[in-house]
Scaffold this active site. Structure first.
Site, mmCIF file in Angstrom:
data_model
loop_
_atom_site.group_PDB
_atom_site.id
_atom_site.type_symbol
_atom_site.label_atom_id
_atom_site.label_comp_id
_atom_site.label_asym_id
_atom_site.label_seq_id
_atom_site.Cartn_x
_atom_site.Cartn_y
_atom_site.Cartn_z
ATOM 1 N N MET A 30 0.876 -8.095 23.240
ATOM 2 C CA MET A 30 1.237 -8.261 21.826
ATOM 3 C C MET A 30 0.307 -9.272 21.156
ATOM 4 O O MET A 30 0.611 -9.773 20.060
ATOM 5 C CB MET A 30 2.695 -8.696 21.697
ATOM 6 C CG MET A 30 3.648 -7.637 22.245
ATOM 7 S SD MET A 30 5.266 -7.670 21.483
ATOM 8 C CE MET A 30 5.807 -9.295 21.906
ATOM 9 N N GLU A 35 -4.479 -17.575 28.629
ATOM 10 C CA GLU A 35 -4.999 -17.394 29.991
ATOM 11 C C GLU A 35 -4.168 -16.406 30.817
ATOM 12 O O GLU A 35 -4.688 -15.758 31.718
ATOM 13 C CB GLU A 35 -5.058 -18.740 30.716
ATOM 14 C CG GLU A 35 -6.356 -19.507 30.497
ATOM 15 C CD GLU A 35 -7.598 -18.744 30.957
ATOM 16 O OE1 GLU A 35 -7.602 -18.200 32.074
ATOM 17 O OE2 GLU A 35 -8.570 -18.671 30.182
ATOM 18 N N GLY A 36 -2.859 -16.322 30.535
ATOM 19 C CA GLY A 36 -2.017 -15.353 31.256
ATOM 20 C C GLY A 36 -2.517 -13.938 31.009
ATOM 21 O O GLY A 36 -2.743 -13.164 31.953
ATOM 22 N N HIS A 37 -2.737 -13.595 29.737
ATOM 23 C CA HIS A 37 -3.264 -12.273 29.396
ATOM 24 C C HIS A 37 -4.659 -12.076 30.016
ATOM 25 O O HIS A 37 -4.980 -11.009 30.531
ATOM 26 C CB HIS A 37 -3.412 -12.120 27.881
ATOM 27 C CG HIS A 37 -2.139 -12.242 27.105
ATOM 28 N ND1 HIS A 37 -1.903 -13.276 26.225
ATOM 29 C CD2 HIS A 37 -1.039 -11.455 27.056
ATOM 30 C CE1 HIS A 37 -0.718 -13.108 25.661
ATOM 31 N NE2 HIS A 37 -0.162 -12.025 26.153
ATOM 32 N N GLN A 153 10.896 -6.983 32.811
ATOM 33 C CA GLN A 153 10.057 -5.975 32.148
ATOM 34 C C GLN A 153 9.259 -5.187 33.193
ATOM 35 O O GLN A 153 9.176 -3.959 33.137
ATOM 36 C CB GLN A 153 9.115 -6.672 31.176
ATOM 37 C CG GLN A 153 8.020 -5.805 30.621
ATOM 38 C CD GLN A 153 7.246 -6.514 29.528
ATOM 39 O OE1 GLN A 153 7.724 -6.637 28.423
ATOM 40 N NE2 GLN A 153 6.044 -6.973 29.833
HETATM 41 P P1 AMP Z 1 2.944 -10.172 25.827
HETATM 42 O O1 AMP Z 1 1.737 -10.261 24.957
HETATM 43 O O2 AMP Z 1 3.790 -11.412 25.830
HETATM 44 O O3 AMP Z 1 3.737 -8.904 25.604
HETATM 45 O O4 AMP Z 1 2.400 -10.062 27.321
HETATM 46 C C1 AMP Z 1 1.501 -9.050 27.695
HETATM 47 C C2 AMP Z 1 1.360 -9.054 29.198
HETATM 48 O O5 AMP Z 1 0.891 -10.335 29.635
HETATM 49 C C3 AMP Z 1 2.705 -8.813 29.919
HETATM 50 O O6 AMP Z 1 2.467 -8.004 31.061
HETATM 51 C C4 AMP Z 1 3.107 -10.198 30.320
HETATM 52 O O7 AMP Z 1 3.949 -10.244 31.453
HETATM 53 C C5 AMP Z 1 1.756 -10.838 30.630
HETATM 54 N N1 AMP Z 1 1.849 -12.287 30.565
HETATM 55 C C6 AMP Z 1 2.344 -13.028 29.541
HETATM 56 N N2 AMP Z 1 2.332 -14.347 29.868
HETATM 57 C C7 AMP Z 1 1.834 -14.416 31.123
HETATM 58 C C8 AMP Z 1 1.569 -15.500 32.027
HETATM 59 N N3 AMP Z 1 1.827 -16.755 31.700
HETATM 60 N N4 AMP Z 1 1.041 -15.221 33.227
HETATM 61 C C9 AMP Z 1 0.784 -13.911 33.579
HETATM 62 N N5 AMP Z 1 1.001 -12.861 32.780
HETATM 63 C C10 AMP Z 1 1.515 -13.100 31.564
#
Ligand code: AMP
Length: 291
Positions: A30, A35-37, A153
């Site tokens: 989204m 860094e997670g993404h 999720q």
């Molecule tokens: P979002 O933009 O929040 O919908 O997240 C997109 C993807 O990034 C999803 O698969 C999340 O689980 C993953 N994600 C978000 N935050 C993290 C994080 N801190 N570490 C690893 N993956 C993450």
């Protein structure tokens, strides 16, 4: 790197490369990338010939009183980050492109969507499953990458892929954290400095549960109590849920045998944060069978 806003163009981009035998790694997001993404993109880069990222704040996964309108957005910076991560194509559709007038088909993954975040966010996982299946149909990925931070999720999507025979490999990636342990999240940007300091209570509560388990504690109730009292030390923290559950079914377990998942959702001020951790006891036997 190509930036694509039309569904038809994205389909054609993917189809023409798949017929050449190229694999596509797909990272749905989204936006407001951190860094997670980026860790998901790097993993996809390593394992596939091509990497596609989608950036789409999906209206159908937000409740009426949730933060759809105010969700953080920074498209220019996001594209720069994708470029640096070696992404080949970024899908940036409008809400109208994804949900044209008359759209009336939704995906409900039943049991696994019910507890935890499903209980506090009715309709959330219906929106998630619907957009993820639509994106899979548009992009046609070989592999798709999801973070363990959003553990439920991940389980919802795995269940949907299994139940609907979707031809994609789901790859789970570990949670990326700030140096004090807070799980990275686009929503962390909502936190005031004082709230940011308090937000560390989520991962500290989970660490406390892990440490208790390492010292032989196996009773879920006592683990939940310990986690809850750590969180309640923070003046602006309000617990949504603190649970110890089976790591596949997400049903509550009374005694941790082998592996269990400690999962929590906490409001820090007005910001709802989630985190989780796998607990591993030395008790023999496999995971608790579902009730
Ligand atoms: P979002 O933009 O929040 O919908 O997240 C997109 C993807 O990034 C999803 O698969 C999340 O689980 C993953 N994600 C978000 N935050 C993290 C994080 N801190 N570490 C690893 N993956 C993450």
């Amino acid at each position: 790197m190509e930036v694509i806003s039309s569904v038809a163009h994205m389909k054609q981009w993917s189809r023409s490369r798949l017929v050449e035998g190229k694999s596509i790694g797909f990272v749905p997001t989204m936006g407001f990338l951190h860094e997670g993404h980026l860790s998901l993109m790097r993993r996809a880069r390593l394992e596939n010939a091509l990497v596609v990222v989608s950036i789409f704040v999906n209206p159908t996964q937000f409740g009426a009183n949730e933060d759809y309108a105010s969700y953080p957005r920074d498209p220019k910076n996001d594209l720069k980050k994708c470029q640096t991560a070696g992404v080949d194509a970024v899908l940036v559709p409008s809400a109208e492109e994804i949900y044209p007038p008359g759209a009336q088909t939704f995906v409900t993954v039943e049991k696994i969507s019910t507890p935890l975040c499903g209980a506090s966010r009715p309709g959330h996982f219906r929106g998630v499953a619907t957009i993820v299946l639509k994106l899979f149909n548009i992009v046609g990925p070989t592999r798709a990458y999801f973070g363990e931070k959003d553990y439920q999720q991940l389980q919802v999507i795995r269940t949907m892929v299994r139940d609907l025979n979707v031809d994609v490999e789901i790859v789970a990636c570990p949670t990326v954290r700030e140096s004090d342990g807070l799980a990275m999240s686009s929503r962390n940007s909502y936190l005031s400095p004082a709230e940011r300091r308090q937000a560390v209570c989520l991962c500290e509560a989970l660490r406390e549960a892990e440490s208790l388990v390492e010292h032989g504690e196996t009773t879920s109730q006592r683990l939940i109590q310990a986690m809850s009292s750590r969180i309640r030390r923070e003046p602006d923290a309000n617990i949504d849920y603190v649970r110890v559950v089976h790591p596949e079914t997400l049903e509550d377990v009374d005694i941790v045998r082998g592996k269990a998942l400690a999962a929590l959702a906490v409001r820090i001020g007005r910001t709802r944060l989630i985190d989780n951790r796998i607990l591993q006891t030395s008790l023999s036997g496999s995971w608790n069978p579902p009730a």
